[in-house]
Design a protein around this motif. Structure first.
Motif, PDB file in Angstrom:
ATOM      1  N   ILE A  75       0.840  -1.205   0.000  1.00 48.95           N
ATOM      2  CA  ILE A  75       0.000   0.000   0.000  1.00 48.95           C
ATOM      3  C   ILE A  75       0.875   1.256   0.000  1.00 48.95           C
ATOM      4  CG2 ILE A  75      -1.651   1.350   1.357  1.00 48.95           C
ATOM      5  CD1 ILE A  75      -2.840  -1.409   2.214  1.00 48.95           C
ATOM      6  N   ASN A  76       1.915   1.273   0.825  1.00 46.74           N
ATOM      7  CA  ASN A  76       2.824   2.421   0.848  1.00 46.74           C
ATOM      8  C   ASN A  76       3.508   2.619  -0.503  1.00 46.74           C
ATOM      9  OD1 ASN A  76       2.330   3.279   3.464  1.00 46.74           O
ATOM     10  ND2 ASN A  76       3.859   1.900   4.319  1.00 46.74           N
ATOM     11  N   MET A  77       3.904   1.526  -1.133  1.00 42.83           N
ATOM     12  CA  MET A  77       4.542   1.623  -2.438  1.00 42.83           C
ATOM     13  C   MET A  77       3.571   2.191  -3.482  1.00 42.83           C
ATOM     14  SD  MET A  77       6.255  -1.375  -4.770  1.00 42.83           S
ATOM     15  CE  MET A  77       4.676  -2.178  -4.979  1.00 42.83           C
ATOM     16  N   LEU A  78       2.336   1.721  -3.473  1.00 43.34           N
ATOM     17  CA  LEU A  78       1.337   2.232  -4.414  1.00 43.34           C
ATOM     18  C   LEU A  78       1.067   3.714  -4.172  1.00 43.34           C
ATOM     19  CD1 LEU A  78      -1.153  -0.768  -4.502  1.00 43.34           C
ATOM     20  CD2 LEU A  78       0.424  -0.042  -6.311  1.00 43.34           C
ATOM     21  N   MET A  79       1.039   4.112  -2.904  1.00 40.28           N
ATOM     22  CA  MET A  79       0.842   5.529  -2.594  1.00 40.28           C
ATOM     23  C   MET A  79       2.011   6.363  -3.110  1.00 40.28           C
ATOM     24  SD  MET A  79      -0.917   5.111   1.195  1.00 40.28           S
ATOM     25  CE  MET A  79      -0.502   6.733   1.717  1.00 40.28           C
ATOM     26  N   ASP A  80       3.230   5.838  -2.994  1.00 30.52           N
ATOM     27  CA  ASP A  80       4.401   6.550  -3.532  1.00 30.52           C
ATOM     28  C   ASP A  80       4.319   6.656  -5.057  1.00 30.52           C
ATOM     29  OD1 ASP A  80       5.489   6.965  -1.025  1.00 30.52           O
ATOM     30  OD2 ASP A  80       6.844   5.234  -1.146  1.00 30.52           O
ATOM     31  N   TRP A  81       3.879   5.591  -5.718  1.00 27.16           N
ATOM     32  CA  TRP A  81       3.739   5.627  -7.174  1.00 27.16           C
ATOM     33  C   TRP A  81       2.711   6.674  -7.590  1.00 27.16           C
ATOM     34  CZ3 TRP A  81       3.458  -0.267  -8.683  1.00 27.16           C
ATOM     35  CH2 TRP A  81       4.720  -0.835  -8.536  1.00 27.16           C
ATOM     36  N   LYS A  88      -1.320  14.614  -5.196  1.00 22.06           N
ATOM     37  CA  LYS A  88      -0.869  15.194  -3.925  1.00 22.06           C
ATOM     38  C   LYS A  88      -0.989  14.155  -2.811  1.00 22.06           C
ATOM     39  CE  LYS A  88      -2.087  19.845  -5.243  1.00 22.06           C
ATOM     40  NZ  LYS A  88      -2.897  21.024  -4.997  1.00 22.06           N
ATOM     41  N   ARG A  89      -0.003  14.149  -1.919  1.00 25.88           N
ATOM     42  CA  ARG A  89       0.012  13.161  -0.830  1.00 25.88           C
ATOM     43  C   ARG A  89      -1.238  13.251   0.039  1.00 25.88           C
ATOM     44  NH1 ARG A  89       4.285   9.892  -0.597  1.00 25.88           N
ATOM     45  NH2 ARG A  89       6.250  10.635  -1.437  1.00 25.88           N
ATOM     46  N   LYS A  90      -1.701  14.472   0.336  1.00 28.32           N
ATOM     47  CA  LYS A  90      -2.901  14.629   1.167  1.00 28.32           C
ATOM     48  C   LYS A  90      -4.102  13.961   0.510  1.00 28.32           C
ATOM     49  CE  LYS A  90      -2.137  18.688   4.002  1.00 28.32           C
ATOM     50  NZ  LYS A  90      -2.667  19.981   4.417  1.00 28.32           N
ATOM     51  N   GLU A  91      -4.240  14.113  -0.793  1.00 25.21           N
ATOM     52  CA  GLU A  91      -5.357  13.494  -1.519  1.00 25.21           C
ATOM     53  C   GLU A  91      -5.236  11.969  -1.511  1.00 25.21           C
ATOM     54  OE1 GLU A  91      -5.258  15.223  -5.402  1.00 25.21           O
ATOM     55  OE2 GLU A  91      -5.868  17.206  -4.671  1.00 25.21           O
ATOM     56  N   ILE A  92      -4.021  11.492  -1.690  1.00 25.48           N
ATOM     57  CA  ILE A  92      -3.790  10.039  -1.681  1.00 25.48           C
ATOM     58  C   ILE A  92      -4.145   9.466  -0.318  1.00 25.48           C
ATOM     59  CG2 ILE A  92      -2.041   8.227  -1.862  1.00 25.48           C
ATOM     60  CD1 ILE A  92      -0.503  10.182  -3.773  1.00 25.48           C
ATOM     61  N   HIS A  93      -3.659  10.099   0.744  1.00 29.57           N
ATOM     62  CA  HIS A  93      -3.943   9.626   2.108  1.00 29.57           C
ATOM     63  C   HIS A  93      -5.446   9.677   2.390  1.00 29.57           C
ATOM     64  CE1 HIS A  93       0.050   8.996   3.929  1.00 29.57           C
ATOM     65  NE2 HIS A  93       0.440   9.861   2.998  1.00 29.57           N
ATOM     66  N   ALA A  94      -6.097  10.744   1.968  1.00 28.94           N
ATOM     67  CA  ALA A  94      -7.545  10.864   2.193  1.00 28.94           C
ATOM     68  C   ALA A  94      -8.292   9.758   1.467  1.00 28.94           C
ATOM     69  CB  ALA A  94      -8.040  12.239   1.739  1.00 28.94           C
ATOM     70  N   THR A  95      -7.883   9.448   0.246  1.00 27.68           N
ATOM     71  CA  THR A  95      -8.526   8.383  -0.526  1.00 27.68           C
ATOM     72  C   THR A  95      -8.356   7.034   0.158  1.00 27.68           C
ATOM     73  OG1 THR A  95      -8.164   9.592  -2.588  1.00 27.68           O
ATOM     74  CG2 THR A  95      -8.586   7.224  -2.771  1.00 27.68           C
TER      75      THR A  95
END
Length: 130
Positions: A75-81, A88-95
């Motif tokens: 999951i962390n790797m996909l978020m980094d990709w 934006k990281r905030k949008e990714i984390h919120a999703t």
């Protein structure tokens, strides 16, 4: 070909080091075999309990190693990709958080949640997920 040799070796180890016929051993092995069981809080304490009951060290280690999937790392790797593609990281984390919340709402069972806790108020790892 080397993989077949490894499987044969592991089968031989299992034949030589079988555990006593006891359902509690199977409960521990089932718990150790769940995906990413090695990442669960308290796994060391549960492994110690298993060994105190006469469980086989190699069987326990092998079950924990085989069950490792690394889902949090994936999951962390996909978020980094996603971040590398311009999100934006905030949008990714919120999703991700919103998706996890929806999964909890969809699959939460209060009765199972109540059964997870023992009389002392700590999580019973062996019964987790049943």
């Amino acid at each position: 070909m080397a993989e077949a040799h490894t499987d044969d070796y592991e089968e031989e180890l299992e034949k030589e080091e079988d555990e006593p016929e006891d359902s509690s051993f199977q409960e521990y092995m089932n718990a150790f075999s769940k995906k990413d069981a090695v990442l669960e809080p308290g796994v060391i304490k549960v492994l110690e309990e298993y060994l105190d009951l006469g469980g086989n060290v190699e069987h326990g280690k092998r079950a924990l190693a085989r069950s490792y999937v690394g889902m949090p790392h994936v999951i962390n790797m996909l978020m980094d990709w996603l971040h590398l593609t311009g999100h934006k990281r905030k949008e990714i984390h919120a999703t991700v958080e919103n998706h996890l919340k929806s999964l909890v709402v969809k699959h939460f069972d209060p009765k199972k949640a109540d059964l997870i806790f023992t009389e002392e108020g700590s999580v019973s790892y062996v019964n987790y997920g049943n």
